[in-house]
Scaffold this motif. Structure first.
Motif, PDB file in Angstrom:
ATOM      1  N   UNK A  58       0.993  -0.843  -0.185  1.00  0.00           N
ATOM      2  CA  UNK A  58       0.500   0.000   0.660  1.00  0.00           C
ATOM      3  C   UNK A  58       1.104   1.317  -0.038  1.00  0.00           C
ATOM      4  N   UNK A  59       0.597   2.045  -1.085  1.00  0.00           N
ATOM      5  CA  UNK A  59       1.822   3.266  -0.934  1.00  0.00           C
ATOM      6  C   UNK A  59       1.461   3.722   0.268  1.00  0.00           C
ATOM      7  N   UNK A  60       0.049   4.428   0.310  1.00  0.00           N
ATOM      8  CA  UNK A  60       0.235   4.905   2.478  1.00  0.00           C
ATOM      9  C   UNK A  60       1.279   4.374   3.319  1.00  0.00           C
ATOM     10  N   UNK A  61       1.469   3.109   3.085  1.00  0.00           N
ATOM     11  CA  UNK A  61       1.960   2.815   4.524  1.00  0.00           C
ATOM     12  C   UNK A  61       3.819   3.004   3.652  1.00  0.00           C
ATOM     13  N   UNK A  62       3.730   2.158   2.816  1.00  0.00           N
ATOM     14  CA  UNK A  62       5.199   2.961   2.727  1.00  0.00           C
ATOM     15  C   UNK A  62       5.711   3.793   2.344  1.00  0.00           C
ATOM     16  N   UNK A  63       4.336   4.922   1.656  1.00  0.00           N
ATOM     17  CA  UNK A  63       5.251   6.359   2.172  1.00  0.00           C
ATOM     18  C   UNK A  63       5.253   6.815   3.543  1.00  0.00           C
ATOM     19  N   UNK A  64       4.580   6.488   4.303  1.00  0.00           N
ATOM     20  CA  UNK A  64       4.925   6.773   5.682  1.00  0.00           C
ATOM     21  C   UNK A  64       5.828   5.942   6.261  1.00  0.00           C
ATOM     22  N   UNK A  65       6.723   4.919   6.208  1.00  0.00           N
ATOM     23  CA  UNK A  65       7.608   3.995   6.523  1.00  0.00           C
ATOM     24  C   UNK A  65       8.942   5.250   5.737  1.00  0.00           C
ATOM     25  N   UNK A  66       8.869   5.065   4.682  1.00  0.00           N
ATOM     26  CA  UNK A  66       9.465   6.633   3.743  1.00  0.00           C
ATOM     27  C   UNK A  66       9.801   8.007   4.608  1.00  0.00           C
ATOM     28  N   UNK A  67       8.427   7.942   5.046  1.00  0.00           N
ATOM     29  CA  UNK A  67       8.360   9.746   5.828  1.00  0.00           C
ATOM     30  C   UNK A  67       9.423   9.062   6.927  1.00  0.00           C
ATOM     31  N   UNK A  68       9.254   8.281   7.279  1.00  0.00           N
ATOM     32  CA  UNK A  68      10.069   7.999   9.299  1.00  0.00           C
ATOM     33  C   UNK A  68      11.532   8.234   9.249  1.00  0.00           C
ATOM     34  N   UNK A  69      11.418   7.120   7.873  1.00  0.00           N
ATOM     35  CA  UNK A  69      13.494   6.779   7.035  1.00  0.00           C
ATOM     36  C   UNK A  69      13.740   8.456   7.034  1.00  0.00           C
ATOM     37  N   UNK A  70      13.196   9.160   6.605  1.00  0.00           N
ATOM     38  CA  UNK A  70      12.987  10.782   6.113  1.00  0.00           C
ATOM     39  C   UNK A  70      14.050  11.233   7.605  1.00  0.00           C
ATOM     40  N   UNK A  71      12.900  11.179   8.252  1.00  0.00           N
ATOM     41  CA  UNK A  71      12.984  12.082   9.402  1.00  0.00           C
ATOM     42  C   UNK A  71      14.847  11.650   9.617  1.00  0.00           C
ATOM     43  N   UNK A  72      14.552   9.876  10.203  1.00  0.00           N
ATOM     44  CA  UNK A  72      15.494   9.361  10.728  1.00  0.00           C
ATOM     45  C   UNK A  72      16.529  10.350  10.212  1.00  0.00           C
ATOM     46  N   UNK A  73      16.586  10.378   8.679  1.00  0.00           N
ATOM     47  CA  UNK A  73      18.180  10.622   7.852  1.00  0.00           C
ATOM     48  C   UNK A  73      18.425  12.409   8.568  1.00  0.00           C
ATOM     49  N   UNK A  74      17.386  12.974   8.731  1.00  0.00           N
ATOM     50  CA  UNK A  74      17.147  14.152   9.040  1.00  0.00           C
ATOM     51  C   UNK A  74      18.246  14.688  10.759  1.00  0.00           C
ATOM     52  N   UNK A  75      17.273  13.577  11.013  1.00  0.00           N
ATOM     53  CA  UNK A  75      17.530  13.621  12.612  1.00  0.00           C
ATOM     54  C   UNK A  75      19.090  13.736  12.786  1.00  0.00           C
TER      55      UNK A  75
END
Lengths: 180, 283
Positions: free
Chosen positions: B151-168
């Motif tokens: 589901x694109x919503x799930x993978x997008x959310x996981x990617x957003x979490x990953x994105x936040x982890x990268x920035x943090x």
């Protein structure tokens, strides 16, 4: 290739439920909540004990290996020492045996020599004693014979009047002597 | 990527899709998409009760939410049992033995090479990500279940979490200004900056976008191909196509087992790599 299929499916879709690329905000919220709760619980319940256990085990293995290596070196050293000691002891015992053998040999020879000498001395002594005894016995005999001769002569002289009789006396006397 | 060796099957599928375009392929979508009901084998459907919206969002758990919870529960249960094993002794047994391989794989093959010495603080996140996606992928392979990672919503959310982890991660290791200054490579002429800054900012967002699309497309592709292959029997209207369809479907299914593992690995690996790039900007 995969994206082609996906796009084909997306293009083919689009019914009442919406397309494949429709994002459901509720699902996103649930994903965030689920993932964060999962992360927090796992961090406490699983990752911390598992990762520390793995680290501990790795350090334990490293330590035991180092210890085993050390123990092996030590054992090798002890073995070498023991072998050296054993060789030394063997050499020593060989030396002792050789020494005692040599000593026994000399002792044996000495004893044999001594006993031979002693035996010879005993034989010599014995023959000397025999000679001496023989000599004394001979002297004694000589004396006795002289005495007998004297006493015989005495008797002969005493009875010289009767030649016949003296002759008988001498015979008789001689008979006595031989009997003795 | 793993499916690229099977061009013939894919061609067959795209042909199928072409011939059956329109409402005929809705049943495929119905299977791979989210829904408000859970299908039980031979028992029918369970309708999930509608919840009132919160802040204008419809937060009713859908099929994918239910299976996400199931996956999360299974991850939790499994790893709890694994952790319990280590509490009694350091020697792994049975379940722990198997999962230890995966945990050590994530630690030694993903986190450590990409993150260097800083890997320890990101390891719980990466492990959770890996096992969550892995269990989700494998859960989707069970008949009558749903793949929430498709589901694109799930993978997008996981990617957003990953994105936040990268920035943090980048901000924590390099400082707020240091991190954003470090995004633009050194030794770039001043006049290129107006071009480079938008490119670098765009680059920040394309990474998680690619992550989301990759997992979504890979997980949905296998299921779609299998459904299309089975559908071929009905489109052709003959039973003689069935052996071919089933043979290919089994092959794709086996391929999906591989893909399930590889995609969990790739998502985690790339997230770890991007965090590593944000943390060690000099490289």
């Amino acid at each position: 290739m995969l994206t082609q299929i996906t796009l084909a499916v997306i293009a083919a879709g689009g019914g009442e439920n919406g397309g494949l690329l429709d994002v459901n905000p509720g699902l996103m919220i649930w994903t965030v909540i689920t993932f964060i709760i999962l992360l927090l619980i796992l961090k406490k319940v699983a990752w911390k004990p598992i990762l520390t256990a793995l680290d501990k085990r790795e350090s334990d293995i490293r330590e035991s290996l180092a210890q085993a290596e050390k123990a092996r070196d030590e054992a090798k050293k002890i073995l070498e020492e023991n072998q050296a000691n054993l060789a030394k002891a063997e050499e020593e015992s060989k030396k002792i045996i050789d020494q005692s053998r040599a000593y026994a040999e000399t002792l044996k020879e000495q004893l044999i020599k001594e006993s031979k000498e002693q035996a010879k001395k005993i034989v010599d002594d014995a023959s000397l004693e025999i000679q001496r005894k023989k000599d004394t016995a001979f002297e004694e005999l000589k004396g006795q014979i002289a005495e007998i001769a004297v006493s015989a002569a005495e008797k002969i002289i005493r009875e010289s009047l009767d030649a016949q009789k003296s002759k008988q006396v001498v015979d008789k006397y001689l008979n006595d002597v031989t009997k003795n | 990527m793993a499916a690229s060796g099977n061009i013939d099957t894919l061609k067959a599928v795209s042909d199928t899709l072409k011939t059956s375009s329109g409402s005929d392929s809705d049943w495929i979508l119905h299977h791979v998409m989210d829904g408000k009901e859970i299908e039980l084998p031979f028992l029918g459907y369970i309708h999930i009760p509608q919840l009132p919206p919160v802040f204008g969002f419809d937060i009713t758990p859908t099929k994918h939410v239910i299976f996400m919870w199931l996956a999360a529960f299974l991850v939790l249960l499994t790893l709890y049992l694994v952790a319990r094993n280590y509490k009694t002794s350091l020697i792994p047994r049975r379940l722990a033995n198997f999962f230890e391989v995966l945990i050590i794989f994530v630690r030694d093959e993903i986190a450590e090479p990409t993150l260097g010495k800083a890997y320890k603080s990101f390891l719980p996140f990466l492990l959770t990500l890996f096992f969550f996606i892995l269990f989700g992928n494998f859960l989707g392979l069970i008949p009558f279940s749903a793949t929430f990672t498709s589901n694109i919503a799930v993978t997008a959310t996981l990617a957003i979490i990953a994105f936040l982890m990268i920035q943090l991660g980048g901000i924590r290791h390099n400082g707020f200004f240091g991190y954003f200054k470090g995004l633009v490579p050194h030794g770039i002429p001043m006049w290129l900056l107006p071009l480079m800054i938008p490119v670098e900012i765009l680059g920040l967002f394309t990474k998680p976008f690619a992550l989301a699309i990759r997992l979504f497309a890979n997980m949905i592709a296998g299921h779609t191909v299998i459904l299309a292959l089975i559908g071929l029997i009905f489109f052709m209207g003959t039973i003689f196509i069935a052996p071919v369809s089933v043979a290919f479907a089994v092959f794709i299914y086996l391929l999906e087992i591989l893909v399930a593992l590889i995609q969990a690995y790739i998502f985690t690996m790339l997230t770890s790599l991007f965090i590593g790039m944000a943390v060690h900007q000099e490289h």
